[in-house]
Design an enzyme around this catalytic site. Structure first.
Site, PDB file in Angstrom:
ATOM      1  N   GLY A 157       0.826  -1.217   0.000  1.00 51.72           N
ATOM      2  CA  GLY A 157       0.000   0.000   0.000  1.00 51.72           C
ATOM      3  C   GLY A 157       0.846   1.245   0.000  1.00 51.72           C
ATOM      4  CB  VAL A 158       1.210   4.080   2.201  1.00 54.21           C
ATOM      5  CG1 VAL A 158       2.023   5.373   2.202  1.00 54.21           C
ATOM      6  CG2 VAL A 158      -0.200   4.369   1.689  1.00 54.21           C
ATOM      7  CD  GLN A 159       5.702   3.199   6.069  1.00 53.93           C
ATOM      8  OE1 GLN A 159       6.820   2.707   6.074  1.00 53.93           O
ATOM      9  NE2 GLN A 159       5.520   4.510   6.090  1.00 53.93           N
ATOM     10  CD  GLN A 192      -1.032  -5.007  10.611  1.00 60.01           C
ATOM     11  OE1 GLN A 192      -0.960  -5.177  11.818  1.00 60.01           O
ATOM     12  NE2 GLN A 192      -0.310  -4.093   9.991  1.00 60.01           N
ATOM     13  CG  HIS A 239       0.842   1.383  13.934  1.00 62.21           C
ATOM     14  ND1 HIS A 239       1.233   2.281  14.906  1.00 62.21           N
ATOM     15  CD2 HIS A 239      -0.436   1.717  13.622  1.00 62.21           C
ATOM     16  CE1 HIS A 239       0.240   3.111  15.153  1.00 62.21           C
ATOM     17  NE2 HIS A 239      -0.790   2.795  14.394  1.00 62.21           N
ATOM     18  N   GLY A 270       5.143   6.461   3.850  1.00 61.56           N
ATOM     19  CA  GLY A 270       5.955   5.574   3.027  1.00 61.56           C
ATOM     20  C   GLY A 270       6.419   6.279   1.758  1.00 61.56           C
ATOM     21  CD  GLU A 301      -2.285   8.090  13.003  1.00 60.29           C
ATOM     22  OE1 GLU A 301      -1.218   7.848  12.436  1.00 60.29           O
ATOM     23  OE2 GLU A 301      -3.101   7.204  13.311  1.00 60.29           O
ATOM     24  CD  GLU A 321      -0.596  35.959   4.842  1.00 54.20           C
ATOM     25  OE1 GLU A 321       0.320  35.605   5.588  1.00 54.20           O
ATOM     26  OE2 GLU A 321      -0.412  36.627   3.803  1.00 54.20           O
ATOM     27  CB  SER A 353       8.864  41.663   9.446  1.00 58.88           C
ATOM     28  OG  SER A 353       7.616  41.218   9.970  1.00 58.88           O
TER      29      SER A 353
HETATM   30  N1  LIG Z   1       0.801   4.924   5.571  1.00 53.81           N
HETATM   31  C1  LIG Z   1       1.987   5.215   6.124  1.00 53.81           C
HETATM   32  O1  LIG Z   1       2.783   5.965   5.564  1.00 53.81           O
HETATM   33  C2  LIG Z   1       2.400   4.594   7.435  1.00 53.81           C
HETATM   34  C3  LIG Z   1       3.427   5.194   8.193  1.00 53.81           C
HETATM   35  C4  LIG Z   1       3.930   4.526   9.313  1.00 53.81           C
HETATM   36  C5  LIG Z   1       3.369   3.304   9.688  1.00 53.81           C
HETATM   37  N2  LIG Z   1       2.340   2.770   8.966  1.00 53.81           N
HETATM   38  C6  LIG Z   1       1.821   1.459   9.363  1.00 53.81           C
HETATM   39  O2  LIG Z   1       2.232   0.523   8.362  1.00 53.81           O
HETATM   40  C7  LIG Z   1       1.241  -0.496   8.189  1.00 53.81           C
HETATM   41  C8  LIG Z   1       0.767  -0.515   6.747  1.00 53.81           C
HETATM   42  O3  LIG Z   1       0.065   0.690   6.516  1.00 53.81           O
HETATM   43  P1  LIG Z   1      -0.207   1.281   5.043  1.00 53.81           P
HETATM   44  O4  LIG Z   1      -0.748   2.651   5.240  1.00 53.81           O
HETATM   45  O5  LIG Z   1       0.994   1.093   4.204  1.00 53.81           O
HETATM   46  O6  LIG Z   1      -1.360   0.298   4.586  1.00 53.81           O
HETATM   47  P2  LIG Z   1      -2.442   0.492   3.418  1.00 53.81           P
HETATM   48  O7  LIG Z   1      -3.718   0.964   3.983  1.00 53.81           O
HETATM   49  O8  LIG Z   1      -1.821   1.296   2.344  1.00 53.81           O
HETATM   50  O9  LIG Z   1      -2.695  -1.029   2.964  1.00 53.81           O
HETATM   51  C9  LIG Z   1      -1.640  -1.941   2.726  1.00 53.81           C
HETATM   52  C10 LIG Z   1      -2.067  -3.150   1.935  1.00 53.81           C
HETATM   53  O10 LIG Z   1      -3.150  -3.858   2.556  1.00 53.81           O
HETATM   54  C11 LIG Z   1      -3.771  -4.572   1.512  1.00 53.81           C
HETATM   55  N3  LIG Z   1      -5.092  -5.015   1.994  1.00 53.81           N
HETATM   56  C12 LIG Z   1      -6.106  -4.227   2.464  1.00 53.81           C
HETATM   57  N4  LIG Z   1      -7.151  -4.996   2.836  1.00 53.81           N
HETATM   58  C13 LIG Z   1      -6.783  -6.289   2.596  1.00 53.81           C
HETATM   59  C14 LIG Z   1      -7.411  -7.542   2.808  1.00 53.81           C
HETATM   60  N5  LIG Z   1      -8.619  -7.619   3.322  1.00 53.81           N
HETATM   61  N6  LIG Z   1      -6.730  -8.657   2.452  1.00 53.81           N
HETATM   62  C15 LIG Z   1      -5.486  -8.594   1.932  1.00 53.81           C
HETATM   63  N7  LIG Z   1      -4.836  -7.433   1.726  1.00 53.81           N
HETATM   64  C16 LIG Z   1      -5.477  -6.312   2.059  1.00 53.81           C
HETATM   65  C17 LIG Z   1      -3.816  -3.598   0.368  1.00 53.81           C
HETATM   66  O11 LIG Z   1      -3.913  -4.288  -0.858  1.00 53.81           O
HETATM   67  C18 LIG Z   1      -2.467  -2.906   0.504  1.00 53.81           C
HETATM   68  O12 LIG Z   1      -1.495  -3.550  -0.267  1.00 53.81           O
HETATM   69  C19 LIG Z   1       0.152  -0.157   9.201  1.00 53.81           C
HETATM   70  O13 LIG Z   1       0.435  -0.853  10.389  1.00 53.81           O
HETATM   71  C20 LIG Z   1       0.308   1.336   9.403  1.00 53.81           C
HETATM   72  O14 LIG Z   1      -0.197   1.809  10.639  1.00 53.81           O
HETATM   73  C21 LIG Z   1       1.848   3.380   7.857  1.00 53.81           C
HETATM   74  C1  LIG Z   2       2.099   8.881   8.027  1.00 51.83           C
HETATM   75  C2  LIG Z   2       1.581   8.793   9.457  1.00 51.83           C
HETATM   76  C3  LIG Z   2       0.424   9.747   9.651  1.00 51.83           C
HETATM   77  O1  LIG Z   2       2.645   9.168  10.326  1.00 51.83           O
HETATM   78  C4  LIG Z   2       1.245   7.337   9.840  1.00 51.83           C
HETATM   79  O2  LIG Z   2       1.229   7.235  11.250  1.00 51.83           O
HETATM   80  C5  LIG Z   2      -0.015   6.745   9.275  1.00 51.83           C
HETATM   81  O3  LIG Z   2      -0.743   6.117  10.052  1.00 51.83           O
HETATM   82  O4  LIG Z   2      -0.258   6.837   8.064  1.00 51.83           O
HETATM   83 MG   LIG Z   3      -0.218   6.092  12.102  1.00 50.48          MG
HETATM   84 MG   LIG Z   4       2.945   7.960  12.069  1.00 54.05          MG
END
Ligand SMILES: NC(=O)c1ccc[n+]([C@@H]2O[C@H](COP(=O)([O-])OP(=O)(O)OC[C@H]3O[C@@H](n4cnc5c(N)ncnc54)[C@H](O)[C@@H]3O)[C@@H](O)[C@H]2O)c1
Ligand SMILES: CC(C)(O)[C@@H](O)C(=O)O
Ligand SMILES: [Mg+2]
Ligand SMILES: [Mg+2]
Length: 347
Positions: free
Chosen positions: A39-41, A102, A123, A152, A211, A243, A269
């Site tokens: 997804g993102v991470q 998860q 997390h 991520g 957050e 602003e 300033s």
């Molecule tokens: N988003 C961030 O930048 C960020 C930052 C720090 C920590 N985290 C933590 O990292 C972990 C991942 O977060 P994320 O934001 O990358 O996740 P996300 O919401 O982007 O989802 C990640 C993945 O989950 C899969 N998914 C969703 N539902 C599903 C299901 N039912 N069955 C199978 N796969 C499924 C999606 O296909 C995706 O690949 C979390 O624990 C989050 O708290 C995220």
């Molecule tokens: C990127 C953030 C907000 O720091 C993370 O904690 C998340 O849950 O996406």
């Molecule tokens: Mg978070």
């Molecule tokens: Mg965070």
């Protein structure tokens, strides 16, 4: 660990000098790191680890995100698999599905957590709220986290630029006696700057507070309040947005990131300086009770319960999309889109 003085409080931190990438490579040499979720991470961590020379595979269900993984260079059948296949091959399972997913996938993941494997999180959510999530790892696996303090998307961007986001790390379960070195090696491998130690409870509590607070919730609230006051008093959207947001993100925050807000106060300033010195305390006094209420809501697990309950409702995605649409279509963020399109570098 290096002892660093943070404004009078001395903390132990791990730096890249102390735990160089070469050491991380040695610690992880015999591991297959399976990043579950793209997804993102997932992409940020998996690509950084791959570029750092670690043995990484990705587990992702078929669909748009799987296609993105292919586009990013992961090869089906070699480095990209369905989730269960990756779980089977991996010796370090990076559980990077959304926190809600998860919970759903846990019974499947648990089957593949055989003795001596490691379970890695970014997390503290799943473990801290185990009564709600059901995530209870077997006793013979290592369980640890490295939590990049940022998106991520920036984890990857900064890595490509030769920089790094800071991460916290924590060990929950050390079954092999090697959990700590594996955890630190992983945290360095994903491209962290420096590392500070925490535990799963503190990580999730501070992260949920941050957050909902100054990182996103509070800042959006303050933006909206100031924007509305300016608009109600006859200022144009352009003036109100510039602003309220554009100057902050484009001009002042990069300087604050570089030098601190104390420097910013000393380098604007005299007029701005006087006003900002006079007004920060009233803003602090007005918002501190809200932050205290927020922290309490995290501590009592009301935030976790709300997040889990809402996420498991069948129509959650539809309702979420309506909320995001409202934000996207608000005058302030529509004005923002117009302002961004006019930035000279866009042409
Ligand atoms: N988003 C961030 O930048 C960020 C930052 C720090 C920590 N985290 C933590 O990292 C972990 C991942 O977060 P994320 O934001 O990358 O996740 P996300 O919401 O982007 O989802 C990640 C993945 O989950 C899969 N998914 C969703 N539902 C599903 C299901 N039912 N069955 C199978 N796969 C499924 C999606 O296909 C995706 O690949 C979390 O624990 C989050 O708290 C995220
Ligand atoms: C990127 C953030 C907000 O720091 C993370 O904690 C998340 O849950 O996406
Ligand atoms: Mg978070
Ligand atoms: Mg965070």
């Amino acid at each position: 660990m290096a002892k660093i003085n943070f404004g009078g409080v001395v903390e132990d931190v791990v730096t890249r000098e102390e735990f160089p990438l070469e050491k991380a490579r040695q610690v992880l040499a015999n591991e297959t790191i399976a990043v579950i979720g793209y997804g993102v991470q997932g992409p940020g961590q998996a690509l950084n680890m791959k570029d750092n020379g670690l043995n990484v595979i990705v587990g992702q269900r078929k669909g748009k995100t799987y296609d993105k993984a292919v586009a990013d260079g992961w090869v089906p059948g070699q480095t990209l698999f369905e989730i269960e296949e990756a779980l089977e091959k991996g010796t370090i399972i990076c559980y990077l599905l959304s926190d809600a997913a998860q919970i759903e996938m846990w019974p499947t993941v648990k089957k593949y957590l055989t003795a001596g494997k490691s379970l890695y999180f970014s997390h503290g959510f799943g473990i801290t709220y185990k009564e709600k999530t059901g995530i209870v790892p077997p006793a013979d696996v290592d369980v640890f986290l490295a939590a990049p303090k940022g998106s991520g998307t920036s984890l990857r961007r900064l890595f490509v630029e030769g920089k790094g986001l800071n991460s916290s790390f924590a060990i929950y379960q050390d079954a092999t006696g090697k959990a700590r070195e594996k955890c630190i090696a992983m945290a360095i491998g994903v491209g962290s700057g420096y590392l500070f130690e925490t535990d799963f409870y503190k990580e999730v509590t501070s992260d949920l507070t941050g957050e909902r607070g100054t990182l996103m919730g509070a800042i959006q609230g303050i933006f909206a309040a100031q924007y509305e006051v300016l608009r109600e008093n006859g200022h144009s959207p352009s003036e109100a947005f510039n602003e309220t947001v554009e100057e902050l993100t484009q001009s002042l925050m990069p300087l604050v990131a570089e030098n601190g807000m104390d420097w910013m106060y000393a380098n604007c300033s005299t007029t701005a300086q006087r006003g900002a010195l006079d007004w920060w305390r009233p803003f602090k006094d007005a918002t501190k009770p809200v932050f205290a209420k927020l922290y309490d809501s995290v501590k009592t697990q009301a935030e976790a319960a709300r997040s889990i309950d809402l996420n498991s409702q069948a129509d959650y995605r539809v309702k979420l999309e309506a909320e995001l649409k409202e934000l996207r279509e608000s005058e302030m963020w529509q004005a923002g889109a117009a302002v961004r399109s006019l930035r000279p570098e866009r042409n």
